[in-house]
Design an enzyme around this catalytic site. Sequence first.
Site, PDB file in Angstrom:
ATOM      1  N   ASP A 124      -0.978   0.569   5.014  1.00 27.18           N
ATOM      2  CA  ASP A 124       0.020  -0.117   4.244  1.00 27.18           C
ATOM      3  C   ASP A 124      -0.018   0.180   2.724  1.00 27.18           C
ATOM      4  OD1 ASP A 124      -2.466  -1.294   3.481  1.00 27.18           O
ATOM      5  OD2 ASP A 124      -1.674  -3.370   4.224  1.00 27.18           O
ATOM      6  N   SER A 125      -0.994   1.039   2.537  1.00 25.75           N
ATOM      7  CA  SER A 125      -1.126   1.613   1.044  1.00 25.75           C
ATOM      8  C   SER A 125       0.180   2.518   0.800  1.00 25.75           C
ATOM      9  CB  SER A 125      -2.333   2.579   0.973  1.00 25.75           C
ATOM     10  OG  SER A 125      -2.380   3.547   1.952  1.00 25.75           O
ATOM     11  N   ASP A 181      -1.796   0.348  10.047  1.00 23.51           N
ATOM     12  CA  ASP A 181      -2.150  -0.910   9.416  1.00 23.51           C
ATOM     13  C   ASP A 181      -1.234  -2.011  10.057  1.00 23.51           C
ATOM     14  OD1 ASP A 181      -4.407  -0.765   7.909  1.00 23.51           O
ATOM     15  OD2 ASP A 181      -3.378  -0.215   6.364  1.00 23.51           O
ATOM     16  N   LYS A 229      -4.934  -1.375  12.800  1.00 26.85           N
ATOM     17  CA  LYS A 229      -6.228  -1.858  11.818  1.00 26.85           C
ATOM     18  C   LYS A 229      -5.445  -3.097  11.452  1.00 26.85           C
ATOM     19  CE  LYS A 229      -7.085   0.015   7.765  1.00 26.85           C
ATOM     20  NZ  LYS A 229      -6.931  -1.218   7.062  1.00 26.85           N
ATOM     21  N   GLU A 241      -7.120  -6.058   8.787  1.00 27.25           N
ATOM     22  CA  GLU A 241      -7.989  -6.635   7.495  1.00 27.25           C
ATOM     23  C   GLU A 241      -9.058  -8.030   8.074  1.00 27.25           C
ATOM     24  OE1 GLU A 241      -5.858  -4.579   3.851  1.00 27.25           O
ATOM     25  OE2 GLU A 241      -6.185  -6.509   3.797  1.00 27.25           O
ATOM     26  N   GLU A 279     -14.691  -1.042   2.643  1.00 28.22           N
ATOM     27  CA  GLU A 279     -13.786  -0.714   1.377  1.00 28.22           C
ATOM     28  C   GLU A 279     -14.800  -1.180   0.249  1.00 28.22           C
ATOM     29  OE1 GLU A 279      -9.488  -0.423  -0.878  1.00 28.22           O
ATOM     30  OE2 GLU A 279      -9.793  -1.076   1.246  1.00 28.22           O
TER      31      GLU A 279
END
Length: 257
Positions: A44-45, A82, A112, A114, A181
């Site tokens: 999602d970056s 993501d 993925k 978070e 991270e």
Amino acid sequence: MPITPQRLIQYKQQGRAIVALTAWDYIIAQLLDTAGVDLILVGDSMAVVLGYETTLPISLDEMLYHAKSVRRGVKNAVTVVDLPFLSYQESVQQAMQSAGRVLKETGCQAVKLEGGYPAMVETIARLVQAGIPVMGHVGLTPQSVHQLGLRQQGKTETEGERILQEAIALEQAGVFSIVLEHIPAQLALEITNKLSIPTIGIGAGVNCDGQVLVTSDVLGLSAKQPPFAKVYTDLRAEITQAVDKYSQEVRDRLFPD
């Protein structure tokens, strides 16, 4: 042979470092795959590439669109997508529907998520039970930017212990790998040694089982890089120079010759 989530676990057992990068379209994905990257993350970056200031605004439909493009360019690497902000946090059912769409509509092999708090551990366990491979993500979690900021996480003993326990809980829930991270290198080493699944670091030191960076940072395309990124080439300058040369030739009627 195509790389699978299970193969990444074997790489950890063999002591082979895992190479991961992000991709957002067919061409970049094809180049990364040809270069031998093990894991390609449709992160999602990508929101920043699309012009957003944070990762929060990007939608599941946008992620799916780009993930399809990425998957068409990949033959060997394992592709992970993501789940974007608020596409999985509301309920297990919502997470199941979002993750199911990723696998069904894009052909990518994993998602993925978070966070490692208890509700997220339960959600991940349910996804894994349903046959959906999941990668975890602890430490700095960009979807919590307004709560955590972009500062390094795990600097105090209490924070470090919390992140360690989250990572252990995620492994027990069934994740095949965990992104660490922006945490201290010593904490990342401790987590890596505790887990039997691979850790993929980003700003977490050299002792993780693998490393991931945002490809636009690696290629020098980003206007601003995080402190832990490394620029391997300056495509931003090269593209600007190439376009400037093309523009000048068009204006001078030198192109086409």
